[in-house]
Design a protein around this motif. Structure first.
Motif, mmCIF file in Angstrom:
data_model
loop_
_atom_site.group_PDB
_atom_site.id
_atom_site.type_symbol
_atom_site.label_atom_id
_atom_site.label_comp_id
_atom_site.label_asym_id
_atom_site.label_seq_id
_atom_site.Cartn_x
_atom_site.Cartn_y
_atom_site.Cartn_z
ATOM 1 N N ILE A 12 0.827 -1.212 0.000
ATOM 2 C CA ILE A 12 0.000 0.000 0.000
ATOM 3 C C ILE A 12 0.858 1.257 0.000
ATOM 4 O O ILE A 12 0.510 2.259 -0.627
ATOM 5 N N THR A 13 2.007 1.213 0.640
ATOM 6 C CA THR A 13 2.893 2.381 0.652
ATOM 7 C C THR A 13 3.472 2.644 -0.734
ATOM 8 O O THR A 13 3.487 3.786 -1.216
ATOM 9 N N GLY A 14 3.941 1.596 -1.406
ATOM 10 C CA GLY A 14 4.493 1.755 -2.750
ATOM 11 C C GLY A 14 3.459 2.245 -3.752
ATOM 12 O O GLY A 14 3.722 3.163 -4.542
ATOM 13 N N CYS A 15 2.272 1.660 -3.712
ATOM 14 C CA CYS A 15 1.206 2.073 -4.631
ATOM 15 C C CYS A 15 0.788 3.515 -4.381
ATOM 16 O O CYS A 15 0.494 4.266 -5.318
ATOM 17 N N SER A 16 0.779 3.918 -3.115
ATOM 18 C CA SER A 16 0.382 5.277 -2.777
ATOM 19 C C SER A 16 1.381 6.292 -3.324
ATOM 20 O O SER A 16 0.991 7.321 -3.892
ATOM 21 N N PHE A 17 2.667 6.035 -3.171
ATOM 22 C CA PHE A 17 3.691 6.957 -3.663
ATOM 23 C C PHE A 17 3.639 7.100 -5.182
ATOM 24 O O PHE A 17 3.691 8.213 -5.721
ATOM 25 N N ILE A 18 3.532 5.996 -5.893
ATOM 26 C CA ILE A 18 3.530 6.043 -7.356
ATOM 27 C C ILE A 18 2.275 6.747 -7.875
ATOM 28 O O ILE A 18 2.349 7.595 -8.778
ATOM 29 N N SER A 19 1.109 6.428 -7.305
ATOM 30 C CA SER A 19 -0.131 7.056 -7.766
ATOM 31 C C SER A 19 -0.143 8.551 -7.454
ATOM 32 O O SER A 19 -0.668 9.356 -8.240
ATOM 33 N N SER A 20 0.462 8.948 -6.322
ATOM 34 C CA SER A 20 0.544 10.379 -5.992
ATOM 35 C C SER A 20 1.384 11.127 -7.017
ATOM 36 O O SER A 20 1.047 12.262 -7.406
ATOM 37 N N ALA A 21 2.476 10.513 -7.464
ATOM 38 C CA ALA A 21 3.326 11.147 -8.471
ATOM 39 C C ALA A 21 2.604 11.287 -9.808
ATOM 40 O O ALA A 21 2.776 12.283 -10.529
ATOM 41 N N ILE A 22 1.777 10.315 -10.145
ATOM 42 C CA ILE A 22 1.069 10.343 -11.433
ATOM 43 C C ILE A 22 0.037 11.466 -11.477
ATOM 44 O O ILE A 22 -0.255 12.005 -12.550
ATOM 45 N N ILE A 23 -0.506 11.841 -10.305
ATOM 46 C CA ILE A 23 -1.485 12.935 -10.285
ATOM 47 C C ILE A 23 -0.887 14.207 -10.877
ATOM 48 O O ILE A 23 -1.532 14.921 -11.644
ATOM 49 N N PHE A 24 0.379 14.498 -10.547
ATOM 50 C CA PHE A 24 1.029 15.701 -11.057
ATOM 51 C C PHE A 24 1.141 15.693 -12.580
ATOM 52 O O PHE A 24 1.177 16.754 -13.210
ATOM 53 N N SER A 25 1.189 14.509 -13.180
ATOM 54 C CA SER A 25 1.316 14.423 -14.636
ATOM 55 C C SER A 25 0.060 14.887 -15.352
ATOM 56 O O SER A 25 0.082 15.109 -16.576
ATOM 57 N N MET A 26 -1.055 15.074 -14.618
ATOM 58 C CA MET A 26 -2.283 15.570 -15.242
ATOM 59 C C MET A 26 -2.119 17.002 -15.752
ATOM 60 O O MET A 26 -2.923 17.475 -16.554
ATOM 61 N N ILE A 27 -1.082 17.690 -15.272
ATOM 62 C CA ILE A 27 -0.783 19.032 -15.799
ATOM 63 C C ILE A 27 -0.493 18.958 -17.301
ATOM 64 O O ILE A 27 -0.824 19.870 -18.062
ATOM 65 N N GLY A 28 0.092 17.863 -17.759
ATOM 66 C CA GLY A 28 0.425 17.689 -19.172
ATOM 67 C C GLY A 28 -0.641 17.001 -19.986
ATOM 68 O O GLY A 28 -0.387 16.583 -21.118
ATOM 69 N N LEU A 29 -1.860 16.856 -19.429
ATOM 70 C CA LEU A 29 -2.942 16.200 -20.161
ATOM 71 C C LEU A 29 -3.372 17.065 -21.333
ATOM 72 O O LEU A 29 -3.893 18.176 -21.144
ATOM 73 N N ARG A 30 -3.124 16.612 -22.558
ATOM 74 C CA ARG A 30 -3.458 17.381 -23.754
ATOM 75 C C ARG A 30 -4.024 16.506 -24.872
ATOM 76 O O ARG A 30 -4.797 16.972 -25.688
ATOM 77 N N SER A 31 -3.665 15.234 -24.928
ATOM 78 C CA SER A 31 -4.006 14.384 -26.064
ATOM 79 C C SER A 31 -4.656 13.089 -25.622
ATOM 80 O O SER A 31 -4.737 12.784 -24.429
ATOM 81 N N VAL A 32 -5.115 12.313 -26.609
ATOM 82 C CA VAL A 32 -5.709 11.005 -26.337
ATOM 83 C C VAL A 32 -4.701 10.093 -25.660
ATOM 84 O O VAL A 32 -5.018 9.384 -24.703
ATOM 85 N N ALA A 33 -3.456 10.143 -26.143
ATOM 86 C CA ALA A 33 -2.427 9.281 -25.563
ATOM 87 C C ALA A 33 -2.157 9.621 -24.106
ATOM 88 O O ALA A 33 -1.991 8.728 -23.271
ATOM 89 N N SER A 34 -2.118 10.914 -23.784
ATOM 90 C CA SER A 34 -1.844 11.308 -22.407
ATOM 91 C C SER A 34 -2.971 10.888 -21.477
ATOM 92 O O SER A 34 -2.726 10.441 -20.357
#
Length: 464
Positions: free
Chosen positions: A320-342
């Motif tokens: 649960i600790t590992g999954c939480s850290f990785i998923s938290s980092a992915i949230i920040f990547s939503m700043i670059g959401l622009r295309s179907v692929a993203s």
């Protein structure tokens, strides 16, 4: 809330040894019940209970996780006089009640009122869904009362008991079977958005579309109620909330776990509520945006399905600790959401790791609870804390710049988002809070390791 959303919560070919807890991650300070002979660890009754609980999660938390469809429909079509923040309050109040009502329903499970609670919860959930279909356009309070409050309360009655009752039938396979149960929520969050998008935005319209989904859920809840069975005898006396709460507050690892999971819920519900709307606001096609939540929930399904197996090797706290850290980092990547692929990449990756984290909440609370008779209450307490975080949590209000008002949860992310749809602000906010929650889980790990070393040292001293 996730949603549908509670002493230190989803393949079949896995080997027997893979399902056993890793001894190195066991907590020596807790009594070991793994060899207790009165856990059946299988059988028709036990697995029918797992199936019934799976269906409860499918119809409850799975339906709540598809609120992004409603958020999009309300914002674009049905509640055009309301702000994104006001609309998000509907889903977040729903998620809050799903978690917090567990404080009562968990105790009722421990006191032997499982069947009464499940019957009332299932009936109310069907009733309020049909009431939602009667709401008129721009009838905000009609929707708020039926979907936000009524449906949330009903699902809350069934959420915690449906997860905790599995612990009556399994000990050694508990993390695996609880993972299977919460896969129901992920399966629901995949199928419900597809169904709702095609029903509500199709020929049926809002009223008939909601009635159709309510009819399906009514039949599934009836099946679930008939399948589930509790096993443990009635307790001779009621569980003392005061005693359990005092013990829980003294348990620093449990407190860190509750705070960490509560903070994680902020990021989870932000993505679940806003991914589809974010896709549409960035110019992606309406058809693809409709399936963005399905992509997200497909990843969550795989994550929840595999988390129970992975935890057998890494341990529940590590998983649960590992999954939480990785998923938290992915949230920040939503700043670059622009295309179907993203959208596809963010949806599938965040869904996988967030799903794995959600799947381990129930097993983690069970892992940190020394007495099985306290599982219902302790799970209710932790789910209530998570519900408060998904609703409001710790808030700081700026009187001079209202657009900077913030607190925990999707409603405040909606306020930070504003009617101008400035996406990076809520992304950074939700990601930061979720990262803070991951740090709390690290502190929990640290406390568990100290406790383990202390227990080993004391045992050596006693043997000398």
């Amino acid at each position: 809330m996730s949603t549908p959303l509670p002493s230190d919560e989803t393949a079949k070919q896995a080997s027997e040894s893979a399902l056993q807890p890793v001894k190195s991650t066991e907590n020596p300070g807790h009594p070991d019940h793994s060899d207790t002979p009165d856990f059946p660890e299988g059988g028709v009754t036990a697995w029918s209970t797992v199936l019934g609980a799976f269906l409860i999660q499918f119809c409850g938390a799975g339906y709540t996780s598809s609120y992004g469809v409603y958020e999009d429909f309300y914002t674009q079509t049905y509640l055009t006089n309301s702000t994104p923040s006001a609309i998000a309050w509907i889903g977040s109040v729903n998620a809050f009640l799903i978690f917090s009502v567990g404080l009562v329903s968990g105790r009722m499970l421990d006191r032997g009122a499982f069947y009464h609670v499940m019957k009332i919860g299932c009936l109310l959930q069907c009733f309020f869904l049909f009431m939602l279909s009667l709401a008129k356009p721009n009838g905000y309070y009609q929707i708020f009362l039926s979907q936000g409050i009524g449906s949330g309360f009903a699902i809350g009655l069934t959420n915690v008991p449906s997860i905790a009752v599995v612990s009556h039938h399994f000990q050694r396979r508990r993390a695996f079977t609880m993972g299977l149960v919460v896969v129901g929520a992920s399966m629901g969050s995949i199928l419900h958005p597809i169904m709702l998008n095609n029903l509500i935005n199709g020929r049926l319209g809002f009223a008939n579309g909601v009635r159709a989904s309510a009819g399906m859920i009514s039949g599934l809840l009836l099946m679930a109620y008939l399948l589930m069975r509790t096993r443990l005898p009635l307790q001779p006396q009621a569980v003392s909330y005061t005693r359990v709460l005092q013990n829980s507050l003294r348990d620093r690892a449990y407190v860190c776990a509750c705070l960490g999971m509560a903070a994680f819920e902020v990021g989870f519900f932000f993505v679940a509520f806003y991914l589809q709307l974010d896709s549409r606001m960035h110019g992606l096609s309406k058809g693809f945006s409709f399936y963005s939540l399905t992509i997200f929930n497909a990843g969550s399904f795989i994550g929840r399905l595999t988390a129970g197996i992975i935890s057998a090797y890494l341990g529940v706290p590590n998983t649960i600790t590992g999954c939480s850290f990785i998923s938290s980092a992915i949230i920040f990547s939503m700043i670059g959401l622009r295309s179907v692929a993203s959208v596809a990449l963010i949806g599938i990756s965040y869904g996988y790791f967030a799903g794995g984290c959600i799947a381990m909440i129930g097993p983690l609370i069970s892992y940190l609870t020394p007495e099985i008779s306290d599982i219902g209450v302790r799970m209710g307490i932790s789910f209530t804390i998570s519900g408060i975080a998904s609703l409001v949590g710790m808030c700081a209000i700026s009187f001079f710049q209202p657009s900077l008002t913030f607190s925990l949860g999707a409603p405040i992310c909606g306020a930070v988002l504003t009617s101008h749809y400035i996406w990076w602000k809520p992304v950074v906010f939700a990601g930061s809070i979720a990262t803070g929650g991951s740090m709390m889980l690290v502190f929990m790990q640290f406390i568990l390791r100290i406790r383990q070393k202390t227990a080993i040292f004391c045992s050596k001293e006693a043997s000398v």
